[in-house]
Design a protein around this motif. Structure first.
Motif, short mmCIF file in Angstrom:
data_model
loop_
_atom_site.label_atom_id
_atom_site.label_comp_id
_atom_site.label_asym_id
_atom_site.label_seq_id
_atom_site.Cartn_x
_atom_site.Cartn_y
_atom_site.Cartn_z
N ARG A 185 0.74 -1.20 -0.10
CA ARG A 185 0.14 -0.13 -0.01
C ARG A 185 0.93 1.20 0.06
N VAL A 186 1.93 1.31 0.99
CA VAL A 186 2.81 2.26 0.93
C VAL A 186 3.49 2.80 -0.11
N PHE A 242 8.36 10.74 -1.72
CA PHE A 242 7.74 11.82 -1.27
C PHE A 242 7.14 11.30 0.23
N VAL A 243 7.01 10.06 0.31
CA VAL A 243 6.44 9.58 1.64
C VAL A 243 7.71 8.82 2.37
N THR A 244 7.90 9.18 3.49
CA THR A 244 9.06 8.42 4.22
C THR A 244 8.48 7.78 5.37
N GLN A 272 17.63 5.51 9.76
CA GLN A 272 18.32 4.95 8.73
C GLN A 272 17.73 5.58 7.48
N CYS A 273 16.35 5.42 7.55
CA CYS A 273 15.64 5.99 6.33
C CYS A 273 15.93 7.65 6.23
N GLY A 285 12.50 3.97 2.98
CA GLY A 285 13.70 4.62 2.78
C GLY A 285 14.40 3.99 1.47
N ALA A 286 15.64 3.42 1.40
CA ALA A 286 15.98 2.81 0.44
C ALA A 286 15.25 1.54 -0.12
N LYS A 287 14.52 1.11 1.08
CA LYS A 287 13.60 -0.11 0.97
C LYS A 287 12.47 0.23 2.26
#
Lengths: 304, 485, 313
Positions: B98-99, B146-148, B210-211, B447-449
């Motif tokens: 979803r995210v 845009f979403v973290t 980390q993110c 983040g990166a994942k």
């Protein structure tokens, strides 16, 4: 027609301003009937600028001045070539037919069909629209012309009746205003009729060949463009009750004034007021002889 | 002990701890055996200890009212909500899916706009959304994120399935309660927790950090991160302090910031210190007085230009609110299919867009059967629950809908699941065990994942029959135990 | 360290120190006036003069009697430097410091603040002036103790120390000035019993009577008192000691700068001023002038600290 424009805004701060961040929308637009040959933004105190194009395609110049300063002068100097328009022919379209595609236009031209900050779809606005509403058999372009003339007739041009932050409701209630208000009101009516309409901020060059110098807050002129069947975006000047012509220089477009203020900024200071004065000089220049450009169909003989 | 025998699951709602024959659900036996054989005195002691701990830790929400220096503790119920491993596995996959889709949507809407030109989401719906920020078009955040941080509100229906109730991708809050609730529970029932093999939530601040570091635009090895708070008078201030301390980053307010040459700095005693990533807990409207509200003192002038120049990143990005609009929510399953070519794992609640005249007519005919929500609001504000509303409320709601139909959506009433909750009352033991409606807000980091916190905030509506779980409207919380496989 | 936070730390500490000095001064002078019958028509004038608050007082009060003076100096929120106002300011600055100071310090300060909200003039009647100031002194001691024992000696501590020591230097010199310059104007009274009583009161205000006696013996002589309160290098409330502590903190702050920074011109001047004189010399050439120089120097140093480290605009 070639025009030299110098639009100067001066700020005087009772207590020096600092940490000042600003955006200028003062560069004349590029288009089929207008070319910005030269443009320069001069700042005092001097400061570097950065550029970007905003959501509506207006070229924005951003600049910041951090150190305390008692004055700020922003001078937008441009050389603009204005070519006569050769618009595509209108396609006569009665409203009954036109509105069948309303939902499609509401998707592609949403911003210019709906209410915006200065153009609310309020009770007074709707009532006013209803007074002169289009008949299903009426042609869209004819209606637009009719409304422009109607508004010019019904309202008086008078500075001081409204304020910079006024919405179209204001001119409806006091019966008069300045070009900004005429534009907002006309835009509101045309949008309610389902015609995509956008706000244009720019300059009105002098009729005669002499230089015009305007002093005061009303240096910029405001008008609108309505998207008419076949013709595309067509300019109308409701303050003067006419269509736009070569004298109109387009600087920025948006939903309404709030999208296109020539200068917008924030700054800090230790109290005190800000005094602003504006000066506009527009000078028509004789067309310089140019090499023949076969693609330029409007290559005219020199104007006197 | 609280009268166990008196607690009976209702046939009309899903009870989280036991089924209709009063058998414990998966993973709940341990809690029932241990906690429900406790004598009332022990429960009272546990509740008192919890309260003391929360006060000492300063886990408050609000409030430095002028003369009154007292602060309120978010009510806490000591009976944990348990989610077994296999249920969690599905939730986790669904949340990540979803995210990822929501983030892709936001990036697309402020970029190429393919989802609009392809007609997957109506363009006018997005352009008409108050949270659609035209100034964000052209900003390209690092990683395209845009979403973290996302907080996805889930509810469980009478069928036992989890449904997405609402997305929160602007400034979702509550994770500090998740972590502090766990700290308290670990002290209250350590043996039970160890025996239950509950997954830890304490890594969240490290994962968030980390993110945020991964969002740094300059590729620096040690980027400077800061958390932007509106200040001590904001109800979530405790969380801002908590997270900034746990992550070891500076807590800043608008007055500490300045933009120079399109870079973002904070005012340190020794000069200006550049910020690479700003974790902002203020709304878009207040972010940049040059572009948004000019009267805002909470943000910093010129920030949008900094973002556009790519010299700093913010989490979450400008304009993410377009994805948590309640009308856009109706199209989220379509987004998942469009961006990920997958079927949605987590269903949404059926949503009726009142901008559609036929739909509107249908809903207005039976308004008392629906939940009506304003599209732009968040939390429980402005929500009208049909079956519980008075005649007058319904009439007012009907008016509002007719006046501005695109500002509302309607949904069927969901019988939220219930959970045994300690209710303090005037009975002999001073407390009873009563079923109360709960919801669930897990947190997802991108983040990166993507990473999902193994837990989340279970909010409980303390008033009998109430479905409103917000802290400011009579809600409380429980620790959420996600069990190891 | 953010400038805003440094500013809050500085002002929390400085306001508390200021509140404490005012309490001490008010306490001692009040009881002094009880012990020795006042000869002047305006016994409170020196105290008002030394704080430059004569006009402010005159605006709100018609007579300068015990009740109005106590109210003005202790309770009046329209007096920005009343004890109550200083406590309010300290606590309001500390709100933003919750995560920089220990919870004990916050709780104790907040408790003092909440109590101060309840202060009324009735307190001076029952339980009475003595009890009021005794309680207040305890509160300040407790706060100071918590601060000194719970704040790690990092840059946050340094900024608090700057505030404390700057205020302390100013206030001890003001206190000396009250006695020397304003009280007891008649030459024949110098050395008399009232004079001695007043000097003892000054020492007691600084909680330094015993320490003074340890160094100088029982006899209270003006040059020794001046020596003690201005130049003693071991007494915690002497001007010299306070400036030394201030210098330590300022150096510590400078050491953390990414680039070497210029020395503090104002501090150098103040230290030079203190180094250059001894008490006898100072008394001969004009104690009042010297004390004014110290106060001006502190004001200039305060400005310099503000410009260099605390200012956010």
């Amino acid at each position: 027609m070639l025009l030299r424009i110098c639009h100067t805004t001066r700020f005087e701060y009772q207590a020096p301003a600092y940490d000042s961040h600003n955006e200028a929308r003062m560069r004349p637009l590029e288009g089929a009937t207008q070319r910005c040959v030269e443009f320069e933004l001069e700042l005092m105190p001097n400061s570097s600028t950065f550029e970007y194009d905003d959501y509506y395609g207006n070229r924005v110049y951003g600049f910041s001045i951090h150190d305390p300063h008692p004055n700020l002068i922003v001078a937008a100097k441009s050389l603009v070539e204005r070519m006569p328009a050769a618009p595509p022919p209108a396609i006569p379209t009665p409203f009954g037919e036109y509105l069948l595609e309303d939902h499609v236009r509401n998707r592609t031209e949403y911003d210019f069909l709906n209410a915006s900050r200065h153009v609310p779809f309020s009770e007074p606005m709707r009532k006013f629209f209803w007074l002169a509403k289009p008949d299903p058999s009426e042609d869209v372009a004819a209606y637009a012309n009719r409304i422009v003339a109607f508004i010019r007739d019904q309202f008086v041009y008078e500075p001081g009746m409204t304020k910079v932050h006024s919405t179209a409701d204001e001119i409806l209630s006091v019966g008069g205003g300045v070009c900004q208000d005429f534009a907002h009101l006309t835009i509101g009516v045309l949008r309610l009729a389902g015609i995509p309409t956008r706000y244009v901020s720019g300059y009105l060059a002098p009729a005669a060949k002499s230089m015009v110098e305007t002093v005061g807050a009303q240096a910029s002129h405001a008008w609108l463009e309505a998207q008419l069947p076949g013709q595309g975006w067509t300019g109308f000047d409701p303050t003067n009750g006419c269509m736009v012509d070569e004298r109109h220089i387009r600087v920025a477009i948006g939903r309404d004034y709030s999208d296109v203020p020539p200068l917008r900024g924030v700054y800090r200071s230790h109290g005190g007021k800000q005094l602003m004065s504006v000066e506009l000089q527009i000078e028509p220049l004789p067309d310089a002889p140019r090499p023949t450009d076969p693609s330029n169909s409007s290559n005219q003989q020199n104007q006197q | 002990m609280p009268d166990w025998a008196a607690y009976k699951p209702d046939a009309n709602v899903f009870d989280e701890m036991m089924d209709l024959s009063s058998q414990p659900r998966d993973g709940c036996a341990g809690v029932i055996d241990t906690m429900f054989s406790m004598p009332p005195a022990q429960f009272t002691e546990i509740c008192a200890r919890a309260d003391r701990m929360f006060r000492r830790m300063g886990v408050t929400f609000n409030v430095y009212g002028a003369a009154d220096g007292s602060e309120r503790i978010f009510p806490f119920d000591p009976i944990p909500r348990v989610i077994d491993a296999s249920t969690w596995a599905t939730l986790e996959a669904g949340l990540i899916q979803r995210v990822r889709a929501l983030n892709a949507f936001v990036a697309d809407v402020y970029g190429e706009g393919c989802v609009l030109s392809d007609g997957v989401v109506p363009r006018d719906l997005v352009l008409g959304c108050p949270q659609f920020r035209r100034a964000a078009v052209g900003i390209k955040p690092p990683l395209g994120n845009f979403v973290t941080v996302a907080g996805i509100d889930l509810v469980r229906g009478a069928d036992g399935r989890f449904y997405v109730l609402e997305d929160n991708v602007r400034t979702p809050s509550g994770v500090s309660y998740v972590i502090e609730n766990r700290v308290v529970m670990t002290r209250l029932v350590p043996t039970l927790m160890r025996a239950s093999r509950v997954r830890s939530v304490e890594r969240y601040p490290a994962d968030l950090l980390q993110c945020l570091m991964e969002m740094s635009p300059s590729g620096k090895s040690n980027p400077t991160i800061a958390l932007l708070t509106p200040g001590p008078f904001n109800s979530a201030f405790f969380e801002h302090v908590f997270l900034s301390q746990q992550m070891g980053i500076e807590l800043v307010e608008g007055v500490d910031l300045v933009c120079v040459d399109r870079k973002l700095y904070m005012k340190d005693v020794h000069g200006l210190r550049q910020i690479d990533v700003l974790y902002r807990r203020i709304d878009d409207d207040f972010l940049d007085p040059l572009v948004f509200r000019p009267d805002s003192l909470l943000g910093v002038a010129g920030l949008t230009a900094v973002l556009r120049a790519g010299n700093a990143a913010i989490a979450n990005g400008v304009g993410t609110g377009v994805a948590d609009d309640k009308a856009v929510y109706a199209y989220t399953p379509a987004m998942i299919r469009y961006y990920l070519a997958e079927e949605p794992i987590l269903p949404i609640v059926e949503t009726y867009l009142l901008r559609d005249p036929e739909v509107r007519e249908q809903v207005l005919k039976n308004l008392e059967r629906y939940v009506v929500k304003p599209t732009g609001a968040s939390g429980g504000y402005g929500v009208v629950i049909g079956p519980k509303a008075s005649e007058q409320e319904l009439a007012e709601t009907r008016e509002r809908i007719i006046n501005d139909p695109s500002a509302f959506i309607a949904q069927p009433v969901i019988a939220l699941s219930v959970h045994p909750t300690i209710i303090h009352n005037g009975s002999e033991s001073g407390m009873r065990l009563m079923p109360r409606h709960i919801d669930f807000r897990p947190f997802v980091l991108l983040g990166a994942k993507p990473r999902v916190l193994a837990g989340g905030l279970t909010r409980v509506a303390l008033r009998e029959g109430s479905l409103i779980v917000n802290s400011s409207q009579g809600g409380g919380s429980k620790d959420t135990w996600v069990l190891e496989a | 360290m953010l400038r805003r936070i440094a500013s809050h730390l500085f002002w929390t500490a400085r306001n508390l120190e200021r509140a404490e000095w005012r309490a001490r001064l008010l306490d001692v002078n009040y009881h002094l006036l009880i012990e020795s019958p006042p000869r002047d028509a305006q016994p409170w004038a020196p105290l008002l003069a030394i704080f430059g608050e004569r006009e402010l007082f005159a605006e709100a009060y018609t007579t300068a009697d015990d009740a109005s003076i106590l109210n003005f100096f202790a309770l009046d929120i329209d007096n920005p430097n009343s004890i109550r106002s200083c406590i309010d300011n300290a606590r309001n600055n500390a709100i933003s410091l919750r995560h920089y100071i220990s919870s004990e310090l916050w709780l104790d300060l907040n408790t003092l603040y909440l109590n101060a909200q309840e202060w009324t003039p009735e307190l001076f009647i029952s339980p009475g002036v003595f009890a009021f100031f005794a309680d207040l002194k305890d509160s300040f001691y407790r706060l100071s103790g918590i601060l000194q024992s719970t704040i790690p000696r990092d840059i946050a501590y340094d900024f608090m120390q700057l505030g404390i020591m700057l205020e302390r230097t100013e206030d001890v010199s003001r206190m000396l000035d009250v006695k020397y310059h304003f009280l007891l104007p008649r030459l024949e009274d110098v050395g008399g019993s009232l004079d001695i009583l007043q000097w003892a009161a000054v020492l007691r205000s600084a909680s330094g009577l015993e320490a003074y006696r340890k160094r100088f013996g029982n006899a209270i002589k003006i040059d020794n008192v001046v020596e003690f309160l201005l130049f003693d290098s071991t007494f915690p409330r002497s001007a010299r000691f306070s400036l030394a502590m201030l210098e330590t903190s300022l150096n510590s702050i400078k050491r953390e700068a990414p680039e070497p920074s210029p020395p503090s011109a104002q501090l150098e001047e103040l230290l030079a001023l203190m180094r250059s004189k001894r008490s006898l010399e100072v008394i001969k050439s004009g104690l009042h002038q010297f004390l004014l120089q110290i106060q001006d120097g502190c004001a200039a140093l305060g400005d310099e600290v503000f410009q260099r480290y605390l200012r956010t605009d």
